[in-house]
Each structure stands twice: as C-alpha cells, then as structure tokens.
Design a protein around this motif. Structure first.
Motif, PDB file in Angstrom:
ATOM      1  N   LEU A 299       0.835  -1.203   0.000  1.00  0.00           N
ATOM      2  CA  LEU A 299       0.000   0.000   0.000  1.00  0.00           C
ATOM      3  C   LEU A 299       0.868   1.251   0.000  1.00  0.00           C
ATOM      4  O   LEU A 299       0.585   2.220  -0.704  1.00  0.00           O
ATOM      5  N   SER A 300       1.935   1.224   0.768  1.00  0.00           N
ATOM      6  CA  SER A 300       2.809   2.398   0.879  1.00  0.00           C
ATOM      7  C   SER A 300       3.575   2.679  -0.410  1.00  0.00           C
ATOM      8  O   SER A 300       4.131   3.750  -0.578  1.00  0.00           O
ATOM      9  N   LYS A 301       3.588   1.724  -1.344  1.00  0.00           N
ATOM     10  CA  LYS A 301       4.288   1.879  -2.626  1.00  0.00           C
ATOM     11  C   LYS A 301       3.348   2.223  -3.781  1.00  0.00           C
ATOM     12  O   LYS A 301       3.795   2.417  -4.912  1.00  0.00           O
ATOM     13  N   ALA A 302       2.042   2.288  -3.517  1.00  0.00           N
ATOM     14  CA  ALA A 302       1.071   2.599  -4.569  1.00  0.00           C
ATOM     15  C   ALA A 302       1.206   4.052  -5.010  1.00  0.00           C
ATOM     16  O   ALA A 302       1.701   4.899  -4.266  1.00  0.00           O
ATOM     17  N   LYS A 303       0.747   4.335  -6.234  1.00  0.00           N
ATOM     18  CA  LYS A 303       0.739   5.727  -6.709  1.00  0.00           C
ATOM     19  C   LYS A 303      -0.272   6.548  -5.926  1.00  0.00           C
ATOM     20  O   LYS A 303      -0.073   7.728  -5.687  1.00  0.00           O
ATOM     21  N   CYS A 304      -1.380   5.906  -5.552  1.00  0.00           N
ATOM     22  CA  CYS A 304      -2.452   6.555  -4.807  1.00  0.00           C
ATOM     23  C   CYS A 304      -3.274   5.452  -4.143  1.00  0.00           C
ATOM     24  O   CYS A 304      -3.378   4.353  -4.680  1.00  0.00           O
ATOM     25  N   ILE A 305      -3.839   5.758  -2.992  1.00  0.00           N
ATOM     26  CA  ILE A 305      -4.707   4.801  -2.303  1.00  0.00           C
ATOM     27  C   ILE A 305      -6.126   5.368  -2.285  1.00  0.00           C
ATOM     28  O   ILE A 305      -6.334   6.523  -1.908  1.00  0.00           O
ATOM     29  N   TYR A 306      -7.061   4.539  -2.676  1.00  0.00           N
ATOM     30  CA  TYR A 306      -8.475   4.888  -2.602  1.00  0.00           C
ATOM     31  C   TYR A 306      -9.080   4.083  -1.455  1.00  0.00           C
ATOM     32  O   TYR A 306      -9.049   2.856  -1.462  1.00  0.00           O
ATOM     33  N   ARG A 307      -9.616   4.801  -0.479  1.00  0.00           N
ATOM     34  CA  ARG A 307     -10.241   4.171   0.693  1.00  0.00           C
ATOM     35  C   ARG A 307     -11.755   4.269   0.501  1.00  0.00           C
ATOM     36  O   ARG A 307     -12.321   5.360   0.510  1.00  0.00           O
TER      37      ARG A 307
ATOM     38  N   HIS B 127     -16.737   0.382   7.742  1.00  0.00           N
ATOM     39  CA  HIS B 127     -15.869   1.074   8.697  1.00  0.00           C
ATOM     40  C   HIS B 127     -14.861   1.934   7.944  1.00  0.00           C
ATOM     41  O   HIS B 127     -14.381   1.555   6.889  1.00  0.00           O
ATOM     42  N   TYR B 128     -14.550   3.109   8.483  1.00  0.00           N
ATOM     43  CA  TYR B 128     -13.477   3.932   7.936  1.00  0.00           C
ATOM     44  C   TYR B 128     -12.150   3.372   8.455  1.00  0.00           C
ATOM     45  O   TYR B 128     -11.824   3.541   9.619  1.00  0.00           O
ATOM     46  N   SER B 129     -11.429   2.723   7.597  1.00  0.00           N
ATOM     47  CA  SER B 129     -10.181   2.084   8.013  1.00  0.00           C
ATOM     48  C   SER B 129      -9.042   3.086   8.114  1.00  0.00           C
ATOM     49  O   SER B 129      -8.864   3.938   7.243  1.00  0.00           O
ATOM     50  N   GLY B 130      -8.256   2.946   9.176  1.00  0.00           N
ATOM     51  CA  GLY B 130      -7.057   3.756   9.331  1.00  0.00           C
ATOM     52  C   GLY B 130      -5.838   3.116   8.686  1.00  0.00           C
ATOM     53  O   GLY B 130      -4.802   3.755   8.506  1.00  0.00           O
ATOM     54  N   PHE B 131      -5.945   1.839   8.315  1.00  0.00           N
ATOM     55  CA  PHE B 131      -4.831   1.086   7.738  1.00  0.00           C
ATOM     56  C   PHE B 131      -4.245   1.776   6.499  1.00  0.00           C
ATOM     57  O   PHE B 131      -3.026   1.971   6.415  1.00  0.00           O
ATOM     58  N   PRO B 132      -5.087   2.181   5.525  1.00  0.00           N
ATOM     59  CA  PRO B 132      -4.515   2.852   4.353  1.00  0.00           C
ATOM     60  C   PRO B 132      -3.916   4.220   4.689  1.00  0.00           C
ATOM     61  O   PRO B 132      -2.989   4.663   4.020  1.00  0.00           O
ATOM     62  N   LEU B 133      -4.419   4.872   5.728  1.00  0.00           N
ATOM     63  CA  LEU B 133      -3.859   6.156   6.135  1.00  0.00           C
ATOM     64  C   LEU B 133      -2.436   5.975   6.671  1.00  0.00           C
ATOM     65  O   LEU B 133      -1.545   6.782   6.389  1.00  0.00           O
ATOM     66  N   THR B 134      -2.231   4.905   7.430  1.00  0.00           N
ATOM     67  CA  THR B 134      -0.898   4.601   7.946  1.00  0.00           C
ATOM     68  C   THR B 134       0.059   4.306   6.797  1.00  0.00           C
ATOM     69  O   THR B 134       1.188   4.810   6.762  1.00  0.00           O
ATOM     70  N   ALA B 135      -0.382   3.485   5.848  1.00  0.00           N
ATOM     71  CA  ALA B 135       0.458   3.152   4.690  1.00  0.00           C
ATOM     72  C   ALA B 135       0.810   4.409   3.900  1.00  0.00           C
ATOM     73  O   ALA B 135       1.949   4.572   3.445  1.00  0.00           O
ATOM     74  N   ALA B 136      -0.148   5.308   3.748  1.00  0.00           N
ATOM     75  CA  ALA B 136       0.098   6.549   3.011  1.00  0.00           C
ATOM     76  C   ALA B 136       1.131   7.422   3.714  1.00  0.00           C
ATOM     77  O   ALA B 136       1.968   8.055   3.068  1.00  0.00           O
ATOM     78  N   GLN B 137       1.081   7.454   5.038  1.00  0.00           N
ATOM     79  CA  GLN B 137       2.086   8.215   5.792  1.00  0.00           C
ATOM     80  C   GLN B 137       3.466   7.605   5.592  1.00  0.00           C
ATOM     81  O   GLN B 137       4.446   8.332   5.443  1.00  0.00           O
ATOM     82  N   ILE B 138       3.557   6.296   5.599  1.00  0.00           N
ATOM     83  CA  ILE B 138       4.840   5.621   5.393  1.00  0.00           C
ATOM     84  C   ILE B 138       5.408   5.965   4.021  1.00  0.00           C
ATOM     85  O   ILE B 138       6.590   6.279   3.878  1.00  0.00           O
ATOM     86  N   GLY B 139       4.550   5.887   2.997  1.00  0.00           N
ATOM     87  CA  GLY B 139       5.006   6.103   1.623  1.00  0.00           C
ATOM     88  C   GLY B 139       4.948   7.531   1.136  1.00  0.00           C
ATOM     89  O   GLY B 139       5.400   7.835   0.025  1.00  0.00           O
ATOM     90  N   GLY B 140       4.366   8.428   1.938  1.00  0.00           N
ATOM     91  CA  GLY B 140       4.235   9.810   1.516  1.00  0.00           C
ATOM     92  C   GLY B 140       3.344   9.970   0.289  1.00  0.00           C
ATOM     93  O   GLY B 140       3.626  10.749  -0.617  1.00  0.00           O
ATOM     94  N   ILE B 141       2.245   9.216   0.281  1.00  0.00           N
ATOM     95  CA  ILE B 141       1.338   9.253  -0.870  1.00  0.00           C
ATOM     96  C   ILE B 141      -0.060   9.729  -0.453  1.00  0.00           C
ATOM     97  O   ILE B 141      -0.371   9.783   0.725  1.00  0.00           O
ATOM     98  N   LYS B 142      -0.851  10.015  -1.436  1.00  0.00           N
ATOM     99  CA  LYS B 142      -2.198  10.554  -1.236  1.00  0.00           C
ATOM    100  C   LYS B 142      -3.208   9.436  -1.009  1.00  0.00           C
ATOM    101  O   LYS B 142      -3.132   8.379  -1.615  1.00  0.00           O
ATOM    102  N   VAL B 143      -4.158   9.714  -0.093  1.00  0.00           N
ATOM    103  CA  VAL B 143      -5.297   8.829   0.124  1.00  0.00           C
ATOM    104  C   VAL B 143      -6.550   9.625  -0.233  1.00  0.00           C
ATOM    105  O   VAL B 143      -6.727  10.750   0.228  1.00  0.00           O
ATOM    106  N   GLU B 144      -7.400   9.012  -1.025  1.00  0.00           N
ATOM    107  CA  GLU B 144      -8.683   9.624  -1.346  1.00  0.00           C
ATOM    108  C   GLU B 144      -9.784   8.714  -0.826  1.00  0.00           C
ATOM    109  O   GLU B 144      -9.816   7.524  -1.131  1.00  0.00           O
TER     110      GLU B 144
END
Length: 157
Positions: A121-129, A136-153
């Motif tokens: 997830l942290s290596k994706a170009k973008c994460i769509y949640r 449930h609103y998952s925090g998992f993709p938000l954590t991965a985005a912080q690790i990879g410095g990528i955008k979550v929508e």
C-alpha cells in the motif's frame, strides 16, 4: 519473520502487480459474516451482502476506467469479497490468510499478509479508501500513506 522471507514475498508481489499500481481499501468488519472483528458489528442479510459487494465491484470498475493501464491492489478484511474481486483481471490481491493484529486468537495467526499489505500500500501511486454505510473507515490505508508519503482519497459510495 526472517528478512529473506519478507524480501521473497515482497518480490513475488511486485512481480505480479508491476512497478506502478494504485490501491483500493475496503473495510467490511463483520458485515459479510466472514471476519470476526474485536470491535463487533452486525452481519448483513444475504441480500444486503450481495448489494454491498455489487456496489463495491462497480466502484472498482469505475476506478479501472479512470486508471486503465494500472493494476489495482485490493486490500480487504473479507475473504468473501477478496474471492469475488480476485476474478477481475485488473486486480491483485496479496495471497494469504486475512487476519487482524487485534484478533483474539493472535498466537495462532501469521501476520505476513497484513505486513505485505501495508508495505505494498505504501508503494502505490495513490490509495483509494472506500466507504459506504455501515462499512468502517479504516485507518490502515492512512498509515500506509504516511509511510510512503502518498495521497489517500476516501470514496463514499
């Protein structure tokens, strides 16, 4: 988990998904009746399950139209959903048993898949949640985005 094992699993995933990809995250909790979550939750009726799965699959098709040249890494806490999604040719799901770090029976679980989910997830170009009530609103993709410095929508559907 030995480092060599992690590297081997990660390289296998990268080989299957490619160097550039996007990601989609779906957190059903216990809605589909196939994942016990410590937070609890209600299981949907058979008809409601089919409706939410069909709507989520439709969202993935829309995402594919938006990004036709990229594979979609799908992360979910539902084996039922993962099995259905895995039939789509533009989707990649990391193989393995779905578990949660907060699971009651942690001592018998392997968290290889969750670790790989987070890394990829942290290596994706973008994460769509994706979210639709009563998901449930998952925090998992938000954590991965912080690790990879990528955008979550977050997509409401």
């Amino acid at each position: 988990m030995p480092l060599e094992h992690i590297i081997r699993l990660l390289n296998n995933c990268k080989y299957n998904i490619g160097s550039e990809f996007i990601a989609a995250s779906f957190r059903f909790m216990q809605l589909l009746g196939d994942f016990e979550d410590r937070c609890g939750g209600e299981e949907l009726s058979a008809q409601q399950k089919e409706e939410i799965i069909a709507d989520a699959l439709q969202q993935l098709h829309i995402l594919h139209i938006k990004h036709p040249n990229l594979k979609v890494l799908v992360i979910s806490d539902s084996t039922v959903f993962a099995t259905r999604v895995n039939q789509l040719p533009f989707v990649y799901i990391i193989p393995g048993e779905i578990s949660h770090i907060d699971a009651k029976s942690q001592s018998t679980k392997s968290f290889d898949k969750e670790f790989l989910d987070l890394l990829l997830l942290s290596k994706a170009k973008c994460i769509y949640r994706y979210h639709r009530a009563p998901m449930h609103y998952s925090g998992f993709p938000l954590t991965a985005a912080q690790i990879g410095g990528i955008k979550v929508e977050t997509i409401e559907f």
